[in-house]
Design a protein around this motif. Sequence first.
Motif, PDB file in Angstrom:
ATOM      1  N   ASP A   1       6.954  69.373 -80.233  1.00  0.00           N
ATOM      2  CA  ASP A   1       6.157  69.965 -79.204  1.00  0.00           C
ATOM      3  C   ASP A   1       4.950  69.288 -79.197  1.00  0.00           C
ATOM      4  O   ASP A   1       4.365  69.162 -78.104  1.00  0.00           O
ATOM      5  CB  ASP A   1       6.214  71.430 -79.447  1.00  0.00           C
ATOM      6  N   MET A   2       4.343  69.336 -80.221  1.00  0.00           N
ATOM      7  CA  MET A   2       3.075  68.676 -80.632  1.00  0.00           C
ATOM      8  C   MET A   2       2.954  67.302 -80.061  1.00  0.00           C
ATOM      9  O   MET A   2       1.969  66.884 -79.493  1.00  0.00           O
ATOM     10  CB  MET A   2       2.490  69.109 -81.766  1.00  0.00           C
ATOM     11  N   ARG A   3       3.964  66.670 -80.530  1.00  0.00           N
ATOM     12  CA  ARG A   3       3.872  65.120 -80.061  1.00  0.00           C
ATOM     13  C   ARG A   3       4.171  65.000 -78.651  1.00  0.00           C
ATOM     14  O   ARG A   3       3.640  63.965 -77.930  1.00  0.00           O
ATOM     15  CB  ARG A   3       5.064  64.389 -80.698  1.00  0.00           C
ATOM     16  N   ASP A   4       4.997  65.727 -78.050  1.00  0.00           N
ATOM     17  CA  ASP A   4       5.265  65.668 -76.491  1.00  0.00           C
ATOM     18  C   ASP A   4       3.786  66.036 -75.844  1.00  0.00           C
ATOM     19  O   ASP A   4       3.280  65.711 -74.762  1.00  0.00           O
ATOM     20  CB  ASP A   4       6.042  66.806 -76.234  1.00  0.00           C
ATOM     21  N   LEU A   5       2.936  67.227 -76.453  1.00  0.00           N
ATOM     22  CA  LEU A   5       1.785  67.622 -75.899  1.00  0.00           C
ATOM     23  C   LEU A   5       0.661  66.543 -75.753  1.00  0.00           C
ATOM     24  O   LEU A   5       0.035  66.229 -74.820  1.00  0.00           O
ATOM     25  CB  LEU A   5       1.200  68.632 -76.449  1.00  0.00           C
ATOM     26  N   ILE A   6       0.647  65.939 -77.155  1.00  0.00           N
ATOM     27  CA  ILE A   6      -0.506  64.743 -77.195  1.00  0.00           C
ATOM     28  C   ILE A   6       0.095  63.711 -76.302  1.00  0.00           C
ATOM     29  O   ILE A   6      -0.906  62.900 -75.600  1.00  0.00           O
ATOM     30  CB  ILE A   6      -0.674  64.519 -78.708  1.00  0.00           C
ATOM     31  N   ALA A   7       1.206  63.264 -76.141  1.00  0.00           N
ATOM     32  CA  ALA A   7       1.614  62.155 -75.187  1.00  0.00           C
ATOM     33  C   ALA A   7       1.423  62.515 -73.861  1.00  0.00           C
ATOM     34  O   ALA A   7       0.962  61.705 -73.270  1.00  0.00           O
ATOM     35  CB  ALA A   7       3.108  61.957 -75.488  1.00  0.00           C
TER      36      ALA A   7
ATOM     37  N   TYR B   1      -2.312  61.744 -73.140  1.00  0.00           N
ATOM     38  CA  TYR B   1      -2.646  60.504 -73.015  1.00  0.00           C
ATOM     39  C   TYR B   1      -2.086  59.902 -71.649  1.00  0.00           C
ATOM     40  O   TYR B   1      -2.826  58.919 -71.175  1.00  0.00           O
ATOM     41  CB  TYR B   1      -2.185  59.629 -74.246  1.00  0.00           C
ATOM     42  N   VAL B   2      -0.840  60.236 -71.329  1.00  0.00           N
ATOM     43  CA  VAL B   2      -0.360  59.799 -70.029  1.00  0.00           C
ATOM     44  C   VAL B   2      -1.029  60.267 -68.780  1.00  0.00           C
ATOM     45  O   VAL B   2      -1.155  59.617 -67.880  1.00  0.00           O
ATOM     46  CB  VAL B   2       1.108  60.012 -69.816  1.00  0.00           C
ATOM     47  N   THR B   3      -1.512  61.599 -68.910  1.00  0.00           N
ATOM     48  CA  THR B   3      -1.847  62.008 -67.762  1.00  0.00           C
ATOM     49  C   THR B   3      -3.457  62.356 -67.437  1.00  0.00           C
ATOM     50  O   THR B   3      -3.810  62.622 -66.310  1.00  0.00           O
ATOM     51  CB  THR B   3      -1.345  63.642 -67.510  1.00  0.00           C
ATOM     52  N   SER B   4      -4.014  61.708 -68.526  1.00  0.00           N
ATOM     53  CA  SER B   4      -5.492  61.614 -68.544  1.00  0.00           C
ATOM     54  C   SER B   4      -5.761  60.355 -67.785  1.00  0.00           C
ATOM     55  O   SER B   4      -5.335  59.372 -67.915  1.00  0.00           O
ATOM     56  CB  SER B   4      -6.301  61.643 -69.813  1.00  0.00           C
TER      57      SER B   4
ATOM     58  N   PHE C   1       3.190  52.639 -75.860  1.00  0.00           N
ATOM     59  CA  PHE C   1       4.476  52.628 -75.389  1.00  0.00           C
ATOM     60  C   PHE C   1       5.455  53.774 -75.527  1.00  0.00           C
ATOM     61  O   PHE C   1       5.953  54.279 -74.695  1.00  0.00           O
ATOM     62  CB  PHE C   1       5.048  51.049 -76.003  1.00  0.00           C
ATOM     63  N   GLY C   2       5.214  54.085 -76.859  1.00  0.00           N
ATOM     64  CA  GLY C   2       6.183  55.146 -77.235  1.00  0.00           C
ATOM     65  C   GLY C   2       5.711  56.543 -76.576  1.00  0.00           C
ATOM     66  O   GLY C   2       6.848  57.261 -75.964  1.00  0.00           O
ATOM     67  N   GLN C   3       4.351  56.666 -76.137  1.00  0.00           N
ATOM     68  CA  GLN C   3       3.997  58.107 -75.415  1.00  0.00           C
ATOM     69  C   GLN C   3       4.650  57.705 -73.991  1.00  0.00           C
ATOM     70  O   GLN C   3       4.895  58.796 -73.425  1.00  0.00           O
ATOM     71  CB  GLN C   3       2.546  58.120 -75.662  1.00  0.00           C
ATOM     72  N   ARG C   4       4.290  56.555 -73.420  1.00  0.00           N
ATOM     73  CA  ARG C   4       4.675  56.590 -71.955  1.00  0.00           C
ATOM     74  C   ARG C   4       6.264  56.684 -71.713  1.00  0.00           C
ATOM     75  O   ARG C   4       6.866  57.516 -71.071  1.00  0.00           O
ATOM     76  CB  ARG C   4       4.465  55.080 -71.245  1.00  0.00           C
ATOM     77  N   MET C   5       6.859  56.280 -72.819  1.00  0.00           N
ATOM     78  CA  MET C   5       8.565  56.295 -72.688  1.00  0.00           C
ATOM     79  C   MET C   5       8.974  57.649 -72.991  1.00  0.00           C
ATOM     80  O   MET C   5       9.900  58.212 -72.504  1.00  0.00           O
ATOM     81  CB  MET C   5       9.084  55.517 -73.740  1.00  0.00           C
ATOM     82  N   ARG C   6       8.240  58.488 -73.895  1.00  0.00           N
ATOM     83  CA  ARG C   6       8.698  59.998 -74.074  1.00  0.00           C
ATOM     84  C   ARG C   6       8.555  60.769 -72.921  1.00  0.00           C
ATOM     85  O   ARG C   6       9.090  61.430 -72.433  1.00  0.00           O
ATOM     86  CB  ARG C   6       7.700  60.356 -75.142  1.00  0.00           C
ATOM     87  N   ILE C   7       7.164  60.522 -72.217  1.00  0.00           N
ATOM     88  CA  ILE C   7       7.002  61.106 -70.965  1.00  0.00           C
ATOM     89  C   ILE C   7       7.769  60.916 -69.784  1.00  0.00           C
ATOM     90  O   ILE C   7       8.243  61.831 -69.109  1.00  0.00           O
ATOM     91  CB  ILE C   7       5.443  61.066 -70.537  1.00  0.00           C
ATOM     92  N   ARG C   8       8.253  59.563 -69.671  1.00  0.00           N
ATOM     93  CA  ARG C   8       9.298  59.269 -68.640  1.00  0.00           C
ATOM     94  C   ARG C   8      10.748  59.896 -68.951  1.00  0.00           C
ATOM     95  O   ARG C   8      11.080  60.416 -67.802  1.00  0.00           O
ATOM     96  CB  ARG C   8       9.327  57.806 -68.758  1.00  0.00           C
ATOM     97  N   TRP C   9      10.871  60.023 -70.143  1.00  0.00           N
ATOM     98  CA  TRP C   9      12.133  60.550 -70.440  1.00  0.00           C
ATOM     99  C   TRP C   9      12.346  62.011 -70.195  1.00  0.00           C
ATOM    100  O   TRP C   9      12.981  62.725 -69.637  1.00  0.00           O
ATOM    101  CB  TRP C   9      12.721  60.429 -71.924  1.00  0.00           C
ATOM    102  N   LEU C  10      10.993  62.862 -70.558  1.00  0.00           N
ATOM    103  CA  LEU C  10      10.774  64.339 -70.162  1.00  0.00           C
ATOM    104  C   LEU C  10      10.756  64.468 -69.004  1.00  0.00           C
ATOM    105  O   LEU C  10      11.503  65.550 -68.391  1.00  0.00           O
ATOM    106  CB  LEU C  10       9.356  64.744 -71.003  1.00  0.00           C
ATOM    107  N   ARG C  11      10.205  63.646 -67.943  1.00  0.00           N
ATOM    108  CA  ARG C  11      10.334  63.954 -66.377  1.00  0.00           C
ATOM    109  C   ARG C  11      11.733  63.660 -65.960  1.00  0.00           C
ATOM    110  O   ARG C  11      11.975  64.291 -64.983  1.00  0.00           O
ATOM    111  CB  ARG C  11       9.361  62.818 -65.869  1.00  0.00           C
TER     112      ARG C  11
END
Length: 230
Positions: free
Chosen positions: A140-146, A149-152, A159-169
């Motif tokens: 959950d905390m990894r998702d929150l920090i990602a 970074y993606v929405t700021s 790259f990993g943060q972008r891919m994680r949020i794309r998957w969650l969306r």
Amino acid sequence: MSGKPKKNIFADAYEERLAWNKESDEFVKYARYAIQRALDETEGFAEFNELVDYRIDTDPKLPGWLQVQFGRRLLGRPDTDGRHASERGPSLVYSRGPSGEMTVMMFPIKSEVASALEDSLSLRIGYYDYWDLYLGVRQDMRDLIAYAYVTSLDLKPSFGQRMRIRWLRFASHQHVDGKHQFSPLRSGVWNLIKLAFSGTFSGIFRFATPLAIGWFIGRYGTDWLTSWFR
């Protein structure tokens, strides 16, 4: 007439709800330490926290509720009215429903000059005991920090943060303009099921489609599926 007392038909559900409530109460009581430790171990948190403080809130009036909220930051640029623009940090909320189910929701960074397309993402919804919730804190905390970074406007996600949020969306239910929307993943799976049983697919595809759906649920939907049977 039988002299046996009749069982209250609401008793089983009531006792089950109390049991789930106890589990989430325990999580809310002790989660602060797990959250702080998980944040310290999360890539990008230390740098973000240097400029943006966070707090962990609970509310006695809202049993089973906990929020991790990052504060505001000045953007160094004017908004549309010529005033100093700022952005409000992301947040993650654990919230208990009326039947004892827990919802974990994540809210993006927002500012006067830009915002994410979605109002929030539902990371998971279901019946979880203390240990389930505790084990989920790190991700959950990894998702929150990602998400931060993606929405700021001013951060560069990895790259990993972008891919994680794309998957969650893609995989998460969302609220957009105040309205609930099912995840694209769920909609796509249902469309495949309809095609598989409508006769549109033929030959090997009629056999491959159910197998692919089963693999998808097993790979990505285990928590969601098993929570139904708790």
